[in-house]
Write a protein that holds these residues in place. Structure first.
Motif, PDB file in Angstrom:
ATOM      1  N   GLN A 193       5.219  -5.607  -5.843  1.00 33.99           N
ATOM      2  CA  GLN A 193       5.572  -5.676  -7.242  1.00 33.99           C
ATOM      3  C   GLN A 193       4.957  -7.339  -7.685  1.00 33.99           C
ATOM      4  OE1 GLN A 193       9.054  -4.508  -9.138  1.00 33.99           O
ATOM      5  NE2 GLN A 193       9.175  -6.359 -10.396  1.00 33.99           N
ATOM      6  N   ILE A 194       4.145  -7.221  -8.417  1.00 35.41           N
ATOM      7  CA  ILE A 194       3.566  -8.526  -9.070  1.00 35.41           C
ATOM      8  C   ILE A 194       3.709  -8.727 -10.524  1.00 35.41           C
ATOM      9  CG2 ILE A 194       1.029  -7.606  -9.409  1.00 35.41           C
ATOM     10  CD1 ILE A 194       0.231 -10.216  -8.297  1.00 35.41           C
ATOM     11  N   ASP A 195       4.082 -10.011 -10.901  1.00 37.59           N
ATOM     12  CA  ASP A 195       4.385 -10.183 -12.286  1.00 37.59           C
ATOM     13  C   ASP A 195       3.111 -11.175 -12.803  1.00 37.59           C
ATOM     14  OD1 ASP A 195       5.240 -11.789 -14.635  1.00 37.59           O
ATOM     15  OD2 ASP A 195       7.330 -11.272 -14.119  1.00 37.59           O
ATOM     16  N   PHE A 196       2.280 -10.878 -13.397  1.00 35.61           N
ATOM     17  CA  PHE A 196       1.158 -11.451 -13.790  1.00 35.61           C
ATOM     18  C   PHE A 196       1.603 -12.629 -14.732  1.00 35.61           C
ATOM     19  CE2 PHE A 196      -0.512  -7.174 -12.949  1.00 35.61           C
ATOM     20  CZ  PHE A 196      -1.193  -7.580 -12.019  1.00 35.61           C
ATOM     21  N   LYS A 197       2.511 -12.384 -15.487  1.00 32.01           N
ATOM     22  CA  LYS A 197       2.918 -13.428 -16.568  1.00 32.01           C
ATOM     23  C   LYS A 197       3.411 -14.423 -15.803  1.00 32.01           C
ATOM     24  CE  LYS A 197       5.570 -14.122 -20.766  1.00 32.01           C
ATOM     25  NZ  LYS A 197       6.642 -13.380 -21.687  1.00 32.01           N
ATOM     26  N   GLU A 198       4.011 -14.532 -14.723  1.00 33.77           N
ATOM     27  CA  GLU A 198       4.844 -15.458 -14.110  1.00 33.77           C
ATOM     28  C   GLU A 198       3.832 -15.778 -12.968  1.00 33.77           C
ATOM     29  OE1 GLU A 198       7.635 -17.255 -14.958  1.00 33.77           O
ATOM     30  OE2 GLU A 198       7.666 -15.745 -16.558  1.00 33.77           O
ATOM     31  N   ALA A 199       2.770 -15.153 -12.558  1.00 28.66           N
ATOM     32  CA  ALA A 199       1.959 -15.446 -11.552  1.00 28.66           C
ATOM     33  C   ALA A 199       2.628 -15.284 -10.230  1.00 28.66           C
ATOM     34  CB  ALA A 199       1.333 -16.761 -11.494  1.00 28.66           C
ATOM     35  N   GLN A 200       3.423 -14.383 -10.281  1.00 26.62           N
ATOM     36  CA  GLN A 200       4.481 -14.213  -8.879  1.00 26.62           C
ATOM     37  C   GLN A 200       4.364 -12.833  -8.455  1.00 26.62           C
ATOM     38  OE1 GLN A 200       8.232 -16.394  -9.496  1.00 26.62           O
ATOM     39  NE2 GLN A 200       9.447 -14.461  -9.198  1.00 26.62           N
ATOM     40  N   LEU A 201       4.531 -12.992  -6.996  1.00 23.88           N
ATOM     41  CA  LEU A 201       4.890 -11.679  -6.215  1.00 23.88           C
ATOM     42  C   LEU A 201       6.152 -11.408  -6.079  1.00 23.88           C
ATOM     43  CD1 LEU A 201       3.238  -9.500  -4.328  1.00 23.88           C
ATOM     44  CD2 LEU A 201       3.575 -10.981  -2.460  1.00 23.88           C
ATOM     45  N   ASP A 202       6.717 -10.442  -6.754  1.00 24.71           N
ATOM     46  CA  ASP A 202       8.172 -10.492  -6.976  1.00 24.71           C
ATOM     47  C   ASP A 202       8.831  -9.504  -5.694  1.00 24.71           C
ATOM     48  OD1 ASP A 202       8.698 -11.429  -9.484  1.00 24.71           O
ATOM     49  OD2 ASP A 202       8.274  -9.398 -10.488  1.00 24.71           O
ATOM     50  N   ALA A 203       7.959  -8.960  -4.800  1.00 25.28           N
ATOM     51  CA  ALA A 203       8.369  -8.150  -3.989  1.00 25.28           C
ATOM     52  C   ALA A 203       7.044  -7.782  -2.965  1.00 25.28           C
ATOM     53  CB  ALA A 203       9.154  -6.954  -4.226  1.00 25.28           C
ATOM     54  N   LEU A 204       7.457  -7.660  -1.845  1.00 25.08           N
ATOM     55  CA  LEU A 204       6.204  -7.044  -0.822  1.00 25.08           C
ATOM     56  C   LEU A 204       7.240  -6.575   0.481  1.00 25.08           C
ATOM     57  CD1 LEU A 204       2.941  -8.095   0.115  1.00 25.08           C
ATOM     58  CD2 LEU A 204       4.345  -7.281   1.900  1.00 25.08           C
ATOM     59  N   TYR A 205       7.208  -5.232   0.750  1.00 23.78           N
ATOM     60  CA  TYR A 205       7.986  -4.697   1.675  1.00 23.78           C
ATOM     61  C   TYR A 205       7.390  -3.411   2.490  1.00 23.78           C
ATOM     62  CZ  TYR A 205      12.080  -6.968  -0.365  1.00 23.78           C
ATOM     63  OH  TYR A 205      12.941  -8.197  -0.694  1.00 23.78           O
ATOM     64  N   VAL A 206       7.384  -3.403   3.814  1.00 19.14           N
ATOM     65  CA  VAL A 206       6.861  -2.574   4.672  1.00 19.14           C
ATOM     66  C   VAL A 206       8.067  -1.841   5.597  1.00 19.14           C
ATOM     67  CG1 VAL A 206       5.362  -1.811   6.590  1.00 19.14           C
ATOM     68  CG2 VAL A 206       4.608  -3.519   4.717  1.00 19.14           C
ATOM     69  N   HIS A 207       7.957  -0.672   5.633  1.00 15.53           N
ATOM     70  CA  HIS A 207       9.107   0.062   6.404  1.00 15.53           C
ATOM     71  C   HIS A 207       9.023  -0.779   7.845  1.00 15.53           C
ATOM     72  CE1 HIS A 207      11.823   2.642   8.377  1.00 15.53           C
ATOM     73  NE2 HIS A 207      12.063   3.242   7.423  1.00 15.53           N
ATOM     74  N   PRO A 208      10.399  -1.179   8.172  1.00 15.50           N
ATOM     75  CA  PRO A 208      10.455  -1.854   9.562  1.00 15.50           C
ATOM     76  C   PRO A 208      10.006  -1.119  10.936  1.00 15.50           C
ATOM     77  CG  PRO A 208      12.814  -1.345   8.776  1.00 15.50           C
ATOM     78  CD  PRO A 208      11.556  -0.989   7.774  1.00 15.50           C
ATOM     79  N   LEU A 209       9.966   0.221  10.814  1.00 19.27           N
ATOM     80  CA  LEU A 209       9.285   0.845  11.901  1.00 19.27           C
ATOM     81  C   LEU A 209       7.813   0.847  12.091  1.00 19.27           C
ATOM     82  CD1 LEU A 209      11.675   4.206  11.956  1.00 19.27           C
ATOM     83  CD2 LEU A 209      11.791   2.115  13.259  1.00 19.27           C
ATOM     84  N   LEU A 210       7.350   0.548  10.853  1.00 18.43           N
ATOM     85  CA  LEU A 210       5.783   0.192  10.722  1.00 18.43           C
ATOM     86  C   LEU A 210       5.286  -1.293  10.615  1.00 18.43           C
ATOM     87  CD1 LEU A 210       5.036   3.085   8.718  1.00 18.43           C
ATOM     88  CD2 LEU A 210       4.743   2.867  11.276  1.00 18.43           C
ATOM     89  N   HIS A 211       5.932  -2.345  11.271  1.00 15.86           N
ATOM     90  CA  HIS A 211       5.486  -3.613  11.209  1.00 15.86           C
ATOM     91  C   HIS A 211       4.316  -3.904  12.178  1.00 15.86           C
ATOM     92  CE1 HIS A 211       9.358  -5.820   8.969  1.00 15.86           C
ATOM     93  NE2 HIS A 211       8.712  -4.934   8.194  1.00 15.86           N
ATOM     94  N   ASN A 212       3.640  -4.716  11.922  1.00 14.67           N
ATOM     95  CA  ASN A 212       2.619  -5.431  12.915  1.00 14.67           C
ATOM     96  C   ASN A 212       1.569  -4.254  13.068  1.00 14.67           C
ATOM     97  OD1 ASN A 212       3.792  -7.771  13.405  1.00 14.67           O
ATOM     98  ND2 ASN A 212       5.528  -6.752  14.616  1.00 14.67           N
ATOM     99  N   ARG A 213       1.308  -3.434  12.184  1.00 14.26           N
ATOM    100  CA  ARG A 213       0.166  -2.703  11.875  1.00 14.26           C
ATOM    101  C   ARG A 213      -0.899  -2.901  11.051  1.00 14.26           C
ATOM    102  NH1 ARG A 213       2.631   3.250  13.761  1.00 14.26           N
ATOM    103  NH2 ARG A 213       4.133   2.462  15.024  1.00 14.26           N
ATOM    104  N   GLY A 214      -0.766  -4.127  10.224  1.00 13.74           N
ATOM    105  CA  GLY A 214      -1.490  -4.528   9.365  1.00 13.74           C
ATOM    106  C   GLY A 214      -1.214  -3.843   7.896  1.00 13.74           C
ATOM    107  N   LEU A 215      -0.041  -3.250   7.728  1.00 11.75           N
ATOM    108  CA  LEU A 215       0.306  -2.665   6.507  1.00 11.75           C
ATOM    109  C   LEU A 215       0.633  -3.751   5.407  1.00 11.75           C
ATOM    110  CD1 LEU A 215       2.119   0.542   7.427  1.00 11.75           C
ATOM    111  CD2 LEU A 215      -0.461   0.283   7.076  1.00 11.75           C
ATOM    112  N   GLY A 216       1.368  -4.596   5.888  1.00 16.63           N
ATOM    113  CA  GLY A 216       1.642  -5.839   4.872  1.00 16.63           C
ATOM    114  C   GLY A 216       0.562  -6.659   4.632  1.00 16.63           C
ATOM    115  N   THR A 217      -0.245  -6.917   5.304  1.00 15.02           N
ATOM    116  CA  THR A 217      -1.470  -7.618   5.057  1.00 15.02           C
ATOM    117  C   THR A 217      -2.483  -6.785   4.086  1.00 15.02           C
ATOM    118  OG1 THR A 217      -1.400  -8.679   7.147  1.00 15.02           O
ATOM    119  CG2 THR A 217      -3.682  -8.680   5.993  1.00 15.02           C
TER     120      THR A 217
END
Length: 160
Positions: free
Chosen positions: A76-100
């Motif tokens: 989730q990104i807030d353009f007005k605040e230039a802020q990334l409010d959230a970025l989550y990947v299910h923990p069972l799928l970490h380190n597969r490039g999904l977060g990137t």
């Protein structure tokens, strides 16, 4: 061959899946950085209404990542605040490039919206991920989760 990963804007029908990813990420990814009281307060903040509100706000974007046809991440990104409010990947799928992949899409959207930088309040467990992706620390911060529980985090920024 079916497409393994799809990034797309979230829809109302995605709220339960987004909540599932969000809840599991907080419960299992943050467990080594925060105590049980903090995790419970954090989990209490998660609700489908906040995702719906983000979808209906023209100053925000909420995107999901489908991996093998199941929502396994979101940002989730807030353009007005230039802020990334959230970025989550299910923990069972970490380190597969999904977060990137999610982060790169968020940055692309920010650039397209005319932003020159993106900031975020990073949980302690996520700092290595953001540092690898060239986010710089602006200092430590404390975020209130409710009237009595606050968590330590770090304010980060990246020039786009």
């Amino acid at each position: 061959m079916p497409l393994l990963t799809l990034l797309r804007p979230a829809t109302e029908q995605d709220c339960a899946a987004i909540h599932n990813v969000h809840l599991h990420a907080v419960q299992y990814t943050c467990i080594h950085s925060y105590n049980e009281q903090a995790l419970q307060a954090w989990e209490a903040l998660l609700d489908n209404q906040s995702y719906l509100e983000a979808m209906s706000d023209s100053n925000k974007a909420l995107w999901v990542l489908e991996y093998r046809n199941i929502i396994q991440g979101f940002f989730q990104i807030d353009f007005k605040e230039a802020q990334l409010d959230a970025l989550y990947v299910h923990p069972l799928l970490h380190n597969r490039g999904l977060g990137t992949a999610l982060l790169q899409k968020a940055e692309d959207l920010a650039r397209h919206a005319g932003l020159y930088f993106l900031k975020l309040y990073a949980s302690l467990n996520s700092l290595p991920f953001y540092h690898i992706n060239r986010y710089e620390s602006l200092g430590e911060a404390v975020l209130p989760l409710n009237k009595t529980v606050k968590i330590k985090c770090e304010l980060l920024r990246k020039y786009l």
